[in-house]
Design a protein around this motif. Structure first.
Motif, PDB file in Angstrom:
ATOM      1  N   THR A  11       0.332   7.540   3.622  1.00  0.00           N
ATOM      2  CA  THR A  11      -0.209   8.077   3.884  1.00  0.00           C
ATOM      3  C   THR A  11       1.099   8.744   3.954  1.00  0.00           C
ATOM      4  O   THR A  11       1.643   8.541   4.401  1.00  0.00           O
ATOM      5  CB  THR A  11      -1.324   7.880   5.675  1.00  0.00           C
ATOM      6  OG1 THR A  11      -0.051   7.203   6.380  1.00  0.00           O
ATOM      7  CG2 THR A  11      -1.971   6.279   5.138  1.00  0.00           C
TER       8      THR A  11
ATOM      9  N   ARG B 207       4.793   8.980   5.779  1.00  0.00           N
ATOM     10  CA  ARG B 207       5.493  10.500   4.978  1.00  0.00           C
ATOM     11  C   ARG B 207       5.830  11.064   6.313  1.00  0.00           C
ATOM     12  O   ARG B 207       6.983  11.341   5.822  1.00  0.00           O
ATOM     13  CB  ARG B 207       4.942  10.996   3.931  1.00  0.00           C
ATOM     14  CG  ARG B 207       5.040   9.708   2.567  1.00  0.00           C
ATOM     15  CD  ARG B 207       5.067  10.318   1.447  1.00  0.00           C
ATOM     16  NE  ARG B 207       3.446  11.405   1.502  1.00  0.00           N
ATOM     17  CZ  ARG B 207       1.734   9.969   0.528  1.00  0.00           C
ATOM     18  NH1 ARG B 207       2.312   9.058   0.964  1.00  0.00           N
ATOM     19  NH2 ARG B 207       1.061  11.177   0.734  1.00  0.00           N
TER      20      ARG B 207
ATOM     21  N   ALA C 186       0.755  -0.826   0.201  1.00  0.00           N
ATOM     22  CA  ALA C 186       0.032   0.098  -0.052  1.00  0.00           C
ATOM     23  C   ALA C 186       1.024   1.054   0.237  1.00  0.00           C
ATOM     24  O   ALA C 186       1.488   1.269   0.543  1.00  0.00           O
ATOM     25  CB  ALA C 186      -0.673   0.136   1.129  1.00  0.00           C
ATOM     26  N   GLU C 187       0.315   2.543   0.023  1.00  0.00           N
ATOM     27  CA  GLU C 187       0.997   3.451  -0.277  1.00  0.00           C
ATOM     28  C   GLU C 187       1.119   4.433   0.995  1.00  0.00           C
ATOM     29  O   GLU C 187      -0.397   3.892   0.916  1.00  0.00           O
ATOM     30  CB  GLU C 187       0.852   4.967  -1.561  1.00  0.00           C
ATOM     31  CG  GLU C 187       1.012   5.898  -1.773  1.00  0.00           C
ATOM     32  CD  GLU C 187       0.358   6.836  -2.898  1.00  0.00           C
ATOM     33  OE1 GLU C 187       0.140   7.691  -2.571  1.00  0.00           O
ATOM     34  OE2 GLU C 187      -0.252   6.123  -3.723  1.00  0.00           O
TER      35      GLU C 187
END
Length: 110
Positions: A5, A9, A2-3
């Motif tokens: 959040t 970050r 998953a990227e």
């Protein structure tokens, strides 16, 4: 995978700042606050004087945000508090800050 959040970050940017400061030791370098507020970053280590293992708190003197890292090696010669430091001793070194969570909870409703 998953990227990340925005929260993740943010924490990673703080961790990167810690790593840059730690890796430069004993040279003291200024790393910009990840929040972009122009503040100066500070690290306080707490741990065992014998093993030089403990935890680190990194924070910004302007925004009062920071991170807590457990089980870190404390560089030889770096100032540190002992594990049995009193709350008063800790408060004299570490101000009241907001810790950025490492893995923030995300509701199923979001």
């Amino acid at each position: 995978m998953a990227e990340m959040t925005d929260s993740q970050r943010t924490w990673e940017a703080w961790f990167d700042a810690f790593t840059r400061i730690r890796d430069a030791w004993p040279t003291r370098i200024d790393v910009p606050c990840p929040d972009g507020d122009g503040g100066r970053l500070h690290i306080t280590y707490t741990g065992s004087f014998e093993t030089r293992i403990g935890f680190a708190t990194l924070w910004c003197d302007v925004g009062r945000n920071g991170i807590f890292l457990s089980r870190v090696g404390i560089p030889e010669g770096a100032d540190m508090l002992s594990f049995d430091a009193t709350p008063e001793q800790r408060a004299a070194v570490i101000p009241d800050i907001r810790l950025i969570p490492t893995d923030p909870y995300v509701s199923d409703e979001d």
